[in-house]
Design an enzyme around this catalytic site. Structure first.
Site, short mmCIF file in Angstrom:
data_model
loop_
_atom_site.label_atom_id
_atom_site.label_comp_id
_atom_site.label_asym_id
_atom_site.label_seq_id
_atom_site.Cartn_x
_atom_site.Cartn_y
_atom_site.Cartn_z
N PRO A 1 0.83 -1.20 0.00
CA PRO A 1 0.00 0.00 0.00
C PRO A 1 0.87 1.25 0.00
CG PRO A 1 0.08 -0.99 2.18
CD PRO A 1 0.75 -1.95 1.25
N ARG B 1 -2.36 -5.32 8.57
CA ARG B 1 -0.96 -4.89 8.49
C ARG B 1 -0.51 -4.42 9.86
NH1 ARG B 1 2.76 -0.98 4.77
NH2 ARG B 1 3.66 -2.77 3.70
N HIS C 1 2.37 1.39 11.78
CA HIS C 1 3.04 2.67 11.52
C HIS C 1 2.57 3.84 12.40
CE1 HIS C 1 3.79 1.02 7.15
NE2 HIS C 1 4.29 0.25 8.09
N TYR D 1 -0.61 4.74 13.29
CA TYR D 1 -1.94 5.30 13.03
C TYR D 1 -2.95 4.73 14.04
CZ TYR D 1 0.33 7.07 8.85
OH TYR D 1 1.19 7.73 7.99
C1 LIG Z 1 5.09 6.86 -1.14
C2 LIG Z 1 4.79 5.84 -0.08
C3 LIG Z 1 3.53 5.82 0.51
C4 LIG Z 1 3.21 4.85 1.49
N1 LIG Z 1 1.93 4.78 1.99
C5 LIG Z 1 1.58 3.75 2.80
C6 LIG Z 1 0.22 3.55 3.15
O1 LIG Z 1 -0.70 4.26 2.72
N2 LIG Z 1 -0.06 2.49 3.97
C7 LIG Z 1 0.91 1.66 4.45
O2 LIG Z 1 0.62 0.74 5.20
N3 LIG Z 1 2.22 1.84 4.09
C8 LIG Z 1 2.56 2.83 3.25
N4 LIG Z 1 3.85 2.94 2.83
C9 LIG Z 1 4.83 1.90 3.20
C10 LIG Z 1 4.91 0.82 2.11
O3 LIG Z 1 3.72 0.07 2.05
C11 LIG Z 1 6.07 -0.15 2.36
O4 LIG Z 1 5.87 -0.83 3.56
C12 LIG Z 1 7.41 0.56 2.38
O5 LIG Z 1 7.54 1.44 1.27
C13 LIG Z 1 8.55 -0.45 2.34
O6 LIG Z 1 8.53 -1.15 1.14
P1 LIG Z 1 9.60 -0.80 -0.03
O7 LIG Z 1 10.93 -0.76 0.67
O8 LIG Z 1 9.45 -1.93 -1.00
O9 LIG Z 1 9.24 0.53 -0.59
C14 LIG Z 1 4.19 3.91 1.88
C15 LIG Z 1 5.46 3.96 1.29
C16 LIG Z 1 5.76 4.88 0.30
C17 LIG Z 1 7.12 4.85 -0.36
#
Ligand SMILES: Cc1cc2nc3c(=O)[nH]c(=O)nc-3n(C[C@H](O)[C@H](O)[C@H](O)COP(=O)(O)O)c2cc1C
Length: 368
Positions: free
Chosen positions: A25, A223, A172, A174
């Site tokens: 997400p 999550r 995270h 929230y």
């Molecule tokens: C731009 C962005 C927005 C994100 N928004 C959310 C979110 O809405 N909900 C959530 O659970 N995690 C969010 N995350 C965390 C990601 O789901 C993920 O756990 C995190 O980016 C680590 O994965 P990666 O290293 O493959 O990017 C966000 C991450 C990024 C980069």
């Protein structure tokens, strides 16, 4: 790079995925007024058409006045909003994709917008935005009940619209996570208490209400993270026993799949234990439930630093595959690599490693 094992089917209850790649997400803030646009639908469609097994949407707000802290983040209630989501899931289905919305309440994580405030007071367990820092009022009993009902209604709507599963955002820092955390939950009612299981009763109530709304066979993902955006070092469960009690309570309440958020998937959860299992590995071992790992898959650097502008280079998948082949987890969440490049999964499947792209901050600005 041999990632063939990731491209095998996965089944759980009514969920049937062609492979193990999950788009994590990611909030994109491209839904003005809370309504997902045609561009949002195309953005998800492109990933569904390019071998992503399961797409988890960006966080989308449940029906509480201040469930979101950004006017450009999509809501999951209201006629125009749900019509927007209908277009999203229809387009994803047209290309054979499978998708779950991530149902979200931000709690009292304050907006970053200077000229906008949510249309109601922030919700939180105890009026604390982090340990010792007051912000807003503790939720009254009827507000807690309303928030639980809002998650259940959103899940029922997701099922009605045709989404194959829902994910609850319990990570995270929230709202749901603010209940888990002793530093932000000082309630003396059944939603608070000295143990992590006590403080899991809000999440458990949501899971039971969601389960009641969607029926026994519909997949419900939750999550979770040890870390908070308010404190990366904090931990909810400090031992395998504590983790077993926490996750067991959530499983008993109706969670089907645990999405275990780490910033770096290779970090062991309980180092002192001598095991190199990560969060998803322990969660699966302790509950027997399927788990999703996530955190810097296919990239050299972690995502919080990338918000500050740090780029990430493509990284080998050997360590991920070692853990996957050992059976540590069932599914693999991929965030920025898929934000940057809709074709990441296809390239990995076909061994086109030289075509994998670095992650660059500029990718955050558009829905390409
Ligand atoms: C731009 C962005 C927005 C994100 N928004 C959310 C979110 O809405 N909900 C959530 O659970 N995690 C969010 N995350 C965390 C990601 O789901 C993920 O756990 C995190 O980016 C680590 O994965 P990666 O290293 O493959 O990017 C966000 C991450 C990024 C980069």
């Amino acid at each position: 790079m041999n990632a063939d094992a990731l491209f095998t089917p996965f089944r759980h209850k009514t969920l049937s995925l062609a492979n193990r790649i999950v788009m994590a997400p990611m909030t994109r803030s491209h839904s003005p007024g809370g309504v997902p646009t045609a561009d949002v639908a195309s953005y998800y469609r492109r990933r569904a058409a390019a071998d992503v097994g399961l797409i988890v949407s960006e966080g989308t707000g449940v029906n509480r006045p201040a469930s979101l802290n950004d006017p450009n983040v999509p809501r999951f209630h209201g006629e125009a909003e749900l019509a927007g989501w209908q277009q999203v899931i229809d387009e994803v289905h047209e290309v054979g994709g499978v998708m779950a919305p991530q149902l979200w309440h931000v709690g009292n994580v304050r907006t970053r917008h200077e000229s906008w405030t949510p249309p109601g007071p922030y919700d939180s367990p105890s009026g604390l935005s982090r340990p010792g820092k007051s912000f807003g009022q503790p939720m009254a009993d009827h507000e807690v009940a309303d928030a639980i009902a809002a998650f259940a209604q959103a899940a029922a709507d997701a099922k009605r619209l045709g989404f194959e599963a829902v994910e609850l955002h319990g990570a995270h820092g929230y709202l749901i996570d603010q209940f888990f955390w002793e530093g932000t939950n000082e309630r003396a009612d059944p939603y608070g208490g000295p143990s992590l299981v006590d403080r899991s009763q809000f999440a458990a109530a949501i899971l039971r209400a969601v389960r009641h709304a969607v029926g026994p066979d519909y997949p419900v993902i939750i999550r979770l993270s040890q870390w908070k955006q308010q404190d990366y070092a904090v931990r909810m469960a400090n031992s395998p026993d504590e983790m077993a009690a926490w996750l067991g309570a959530l499983a008993d309440a109706g969670a089907d799949i645990l999405h275990c958020s780490q910033r770096r998937f290779w970090e062991p959860e309980f180092e002192e234990d001598g095991s190199d299992l990560n969060f998803a590995g322990w969660a699966k071992k302790l509950t027997g439930l399927p788990t999703i790992t996530v955190g810097s898959v296919g990239l050299s650097g972690e995502f919080i630093a990338s918000f500050g502008g740090e780029g990430s280079e493509p990284a080998a998948l050997d360590e991920l595959m070692r853990r996957f082949d050992r059976g540590d987890f069932d599914l693999v969440g991929v965030g920025r690599a898929l934000l940057q490049d809709p074709h990441w999964a296809t390239k990995v499947r076909d061994g086109r490693s030289t075509e994998l792209q670095p992650f660059r901050r500029e990718a955050l600005a558009t829905l390409s």
